[in-house]
Motif scaffolding. Structure first.
Motif, short mmCIF file in Angstrom:
data_model
loop_
_atom_site.label_atom_id
_atom_site.label_comp_id
_atom_site.label_asym_id
_atom_site.label_seq_id
_atom_site.Cartn_x
_atom_site.Cartn_y
_atom_site.Cartn_z
N LYS A 335 36.72 53.10 58.00
CA LYS A 335 35.34 52.78 57.65
C LYS A 335 34.99 51.35 58.06
O LYS A 335 33.87 51.07 58.46
N THR A 336 35.96 50.45 57.93
CA THR A 336 35.77 49.06 58.31
C THR A 336 36.94 48.63 59.18
O THR A 336 37.97 49.30 59.24
N SER A 337 36.80 47.49 59.84
CA SER A 337 37.78 47.06 60.83
C SER A 337 38.85 46.14 60.27
O SER A 337 39.84 45.88 60.94
N ALA A 338 38.68 45.62 59.07
CA ALA A 338 39.65 44.68 58.51
C ALA A 338 39.55 44.69 56.99
O ALA A 338 38.59 45.22 56.41
N ALA A 339 40.55 44.09 56.35
CA ALA A 339 40.57 44.03 54.89
C ALA A 339 39.49 43.08 54.36
O ALA A 339 39.13 42.08 55.01
N TYR A 340 38.95 43.39 53.19
CA TYR A 340 37.97 42.54 52.53
C TYR A 340 38.15 42.70 51.02
O TYR A 340 38.79 43.65 50.56
N ALA A 341 37.60 41.76 50.26
CA ALA A 341 37.78 41.76 48.80
C ALA A 341 36.44 41.68 48.10
O ALA A 341 35.52 40.99 48.56
N VAL A 342 36.34 42.38 46.98
CA VAL A 342 35.12 42.42 46.17
C VAL A 342 35.49 42.01 44.74
O VAL A 342 36.41 42.59 44.15
N PHE A 343 34.80 41.00 44.21
CA PHE A 343 35.04 40.52 42.84
C PHE A 343 33.81 40.81 42.01
O PHE A 343 32.73 40.30 42.28
N GLN A 344 33.99 41.62 40.97
CA GLN A 344 32.89 42.00 40.11
C GLN A 344 33.12 41.45 38.71
O GLN A 344 34.15 41.74 38.08
N GLY A 345 32.18 40.68 38.23
CA GLY A 345 32.26 40.12 36.89
C GLY A 345 32.87 38.73 36.83
O GLY A 345 32.69 38.02 35.83
N PHE A 346 33.57 38.30 37.86
CA PHE A 346 34.25 37.00 37.82
C PHE A 346 33.26 35.85 37.82
O PHE A 346 33.45 34.85 37.12
N ASP A 348 30.39 35.95 36.59
CA ASP A 348 29.72 35.94 35.29
C ASP A 348 30.57 35.21 34.26
O ASP A 348 30.04 34.55 33.36
N ILE A 349 31.89 35.32 34.37
CA ILE A 349 32.80 34.63 33.45
C ILE A 349 32.95 33.17 33.86
O ILE A 349 32.95 32.27 33.02
N PHE A 350 33.09 32.94 35.18
CA PHE A 350 33.28 31.59 35.71
C PHE A 350 32.06 31.24 36.57
O PHE A 350 31.96 31.71 37.70
N PRO A 351 31.12 30.45 36.10
CA PRO A 351 29.90 30.15 36.86
C PRO A 351 30.16 29.54 38.23
O PRO A 351 29.38 29.74 39.16
N ASP A 352 31.27 28.80 38.38
CA ASP A 352 31.58 28.13 39.65
C ASP A 352 32.65 28.91 40.44
O ASP A 352 33.34 28.34 41.29
N PHE A 353 32.76 30.21 40.15
CA PHE A 353 33.87 30.98 40.73
C PHE A 353 33.79 31.04 42.25
O PHE A 353 34.83 30.93 42.93
N GLU A 354 32.63 31.18 42.82
CA GLU A 354 32.50 31.31 44.28
C GLU A 354 33.04 30.07 44.99
O GLU A 354 33.85 30.18 45.92
N GLY A 355 32.61 28.88 44.56
CA GLY A 355 33.11 27.65 45.18
C GLY A 355 34.60 27.44 44.93
O GLY A 355 35.33 27.00 45.82
N TRP A 356 35.04 27.73 43.69
CA TRP A 356 36.46 27.58 43.36
C TRP A 356 37.31 28.50 44.24
O TRP A 356 38.36 28.08 44.75
N LEU A 357 36.85 29.72 44.45
CA LEU A 357 37.61 30.68 45.25
C LEU A 357 37.62 30.28 46.72
O LEU A 357 38.65 30.43 47.41
N ALA A 358 36.49 29.73 47.20
CA ALA A 358 36.43 29.32 48.61
C ALA A 358 37.42 28.21 48.92
O ALA A 358 37.93 28.12 50.05
#
Length: 563
Positions: A335-346, A348-358
């Motif tokens: 269906k897709t050409s490579a692995a990818y990840a989806v985070f649901q709810g994180f 909402d728990i951690f407001p800065d989660f996107e930057g922290w994860l990056a």
């Protein structure tokens, strides 16, 4: 000891582009072969007269009686029989007969082929595979070629052909094979010794065999292949002509850019050359060396390349829809050409989660790519990777294409946030995609409501809507068809062991430095227990937050308390 008394005869079956056929005939004759030419009776008399005039200076060329030839019909066998008889009668010193078409291009000097045949003068080189044992045919029938009747042309009268086959199968019709005959299949391009070919043509039961094969399907791929087994002393079951076919049974055309591969293949003859391949026609056959080279063909590399091309055409590249294959649900090559990840709810728990994860992943970390207001690419550009627009209207016209294109055109792993608030059109797509890593904290979408100033009735309505959306999504993630890596945690379980759960969620992702480091800042959860109590008392049961641990007893990380 190599024998050098091989005299090669060649049968050329021609039906169009007689200028190319004349060139091929000249190559064969100038290489020392004798040539018999059969031209389809449907070809114009003017073109045939021009061919004969072009070859008038070559004494080794004869022209056989013409038959109207149709694909898959016995007329091709009849044309070969007549040309073979004429060739053997006109040149009784011929020791081997090579069957080729007017578009078959000799790649090596003709005397190299003669030297190769002289190593085992009694051997017949013809692909001959038992039709009863091996189902190798492409786009056709195997043993039913011989057990059913085929009185009509498949190409010209396809509907009637299919009805007759159906009718015979239902009635249980089964033709009786001639006594002592075991049907074999193989390429129609062969090289037989003159002794074997004469034995086939002079077989006392030839009329019986001809009657049988006249109503078989595609007899040019079975007549000589079967009868050679009756008369040959020794058979090498391969064709000396490089001829590859696609999944529909059509021969591949050879173009100028195939010259190097053809030369490396060391094959003697290749089919089928594009008439305008000027470089290919000028490049081959290669000049003769000081002495003949009897080295055998080595077509393995070009065959592997062609087989890979066939697979690519049929299956396509993972995650990419191609014009050569119509997209069909659940029939994709990935269906897709490579692995990818989806985070649901994180987030909402951690407001800065996107930057922290990056900061911790060697990946492109996005916000809510499927969010309701905009496509939240990393850094929030209006135009994302590959000129993909951040407009939700454009995205929602083809969500599948949006996601597969983003993953395909980016070199690094793609990671994004998800929520019941987002477009849910890809739930089944991602759940059945082996490349997806889906991490869900159920009920976490409730936490941002703690900081809202909305009336309780609005909060209750939104909670009911988001809960229904997440329950529908969880039904998908719990189905037996799931192929993604899915990790689902209830909110209270996650809040009880947030660091352990984060480590578990990140362990299969490309971490920078190999360690997770400090925890992200957690949202203030004050008032969550009261909100859940009010929702229950209002008649709405919060089903996704979990109740194994009383919320007032949840211990938050020290960093959160200090902040």
């Amino acid at each position: 000891m190599m024998r050098r008394d091989v005299r090669l005869g060649v049968i050329l079956l021609c039906h169009d582009r007689l200028d190319v056929a004349a060139r091929m005939a000249r190559i064969w004759v100038e290489g020392g072969a004798r040539v018999a030419i059969h031209v389809d009776a449907k070809t114009s008399a003017r073109a045939v007269a021009r061919l004969q005039a072009d070859l008038a200076d070559l004494p080794g060329v004869v022209h056989s009686r013409r038959h109207p030839c149709d694909w898959g019909r016995f007329s091709l066998v009849r044309a070969t029989q007549d040309a073979a008889r004429l060739l053997l009668d006109s040149h009784p010193d011929v020791t081997h007969v090579y069957l080729a078409s007017g578009s078959c291009l000799p790649l090596r000097p003709v005397r190299d082929l003669a030297a190769y045949l002289a190593q085992d003068p009694a051997c017949d080189h013809i692909e001959s595979v038992s039709a009863l044992d091996v189902g190798w045919t492409v786009g056709g029938l195997n043993e039913e070629r011989f057990t059913l009747f085929y009185p009509v042309d498949w190409r010209k009268r396809r509907w009637l052909f299919d009805r007759l086959v159906d009718w015979q199968r239902r009635l249980g019709i089964r033709r009786r094979l001639p006594r002592g005959l075991t049907p074999h299949l193989g390429s129609q391009w062969w090289c037989l010794t003159a002794a074997t070919l004469r034995a086939i043509l002079d077989d006392p039961r030839r009329a019986e065999f001809d009657r049988f094969f006249r109503l078989s399907w595609i007899p040019d791929e079975s007549y000589f292949q079967t009868l050679a087994r009756r008369h040959a002393i020794r058979i090498e079951s391969h064709s000396l002509t490089l001829a590859k076919f696609d999944h529909d049974g059509r021969p591949y055309l050879l173009y100028d850019d195939h010259a190097l591969m053809l030369e490396e293949s060391r094959c003697f003859v290749a089919r089928k050359v594009w008439p305008r391949a000027a470089h290919l026609l000028a490049h081959f056959p290669r000049p003769a060396g000081a002495v003949p080279d009897p080295a055998p063909p080595q077509p393995q590399r070009i065959e592997r390349l062609i087989n890979r091309t066939v697979r690519r055409r049929l299956l396509g590249r993972p995650g990419l829809y191609m014009q050569s294959r119509f997209p069909r649900k659940d029939a994709e090559n990935g269906k897709t050409s490579a692995a990818y990840a989806v985070f649901q709810g994180f987030s909402d728990i951690f407001p800065d989660f996107e930057g922290w994860l990056a900061e911790r992943l060697d990946a492109d970390v996005h916000g809510h790519l499927l969010g309701p207001e905009t496509v939240e690419f990393a850094g929030r550009p209006a135009i994302g990777p590959g000129a993909i627009s951040s407009s939700t209207l454009i995205r929602d016209r083809d969500p599948h294409g949006f996601l597969t294109a983003l993953i395909r055109i980016t070199a690094r792993m793609q990671v994004f946030q998800f929520s019941p608030r987002d477009n849910q059109a890809l739930n089944w797509f991602m759940a059945t995609d082996p490349n997806a890593h889906i991490h869900v904290v159920t009920g976490a979408w409730m936490l941002p409501l703690l900081e809202s100033d909305m009336p309780f009735d609005d909060i209750r309505r939104i909670t009911a809507h988001l809960q229904r959306a997440e329950i529908a999504q969880l039904d998908v993630l719990n189905s037996v068809w799931v192929k993604a890596r899915v990790h689902v945690h209830e909110l209270t379980d996650f809040l009880a062991r947030p660091q352990e759960m984060l480590v578990q969620s990140l362990q299969h992702l490309p971490l920078r430095g190999g360690a997770m480091g400090d925890m992200p800042r957690m949202r203030d959860l004050h008032g969550l227990a009261e909100l859940l109590r009010r929702l229950r008392n209002s008649g709405l049961r919060p089903r996704l937050s979990g109740d194994a641990i009383p919320l007032p007893e949840i211990s938050l990380p020290e960093r959160t308390a200090a902040e």
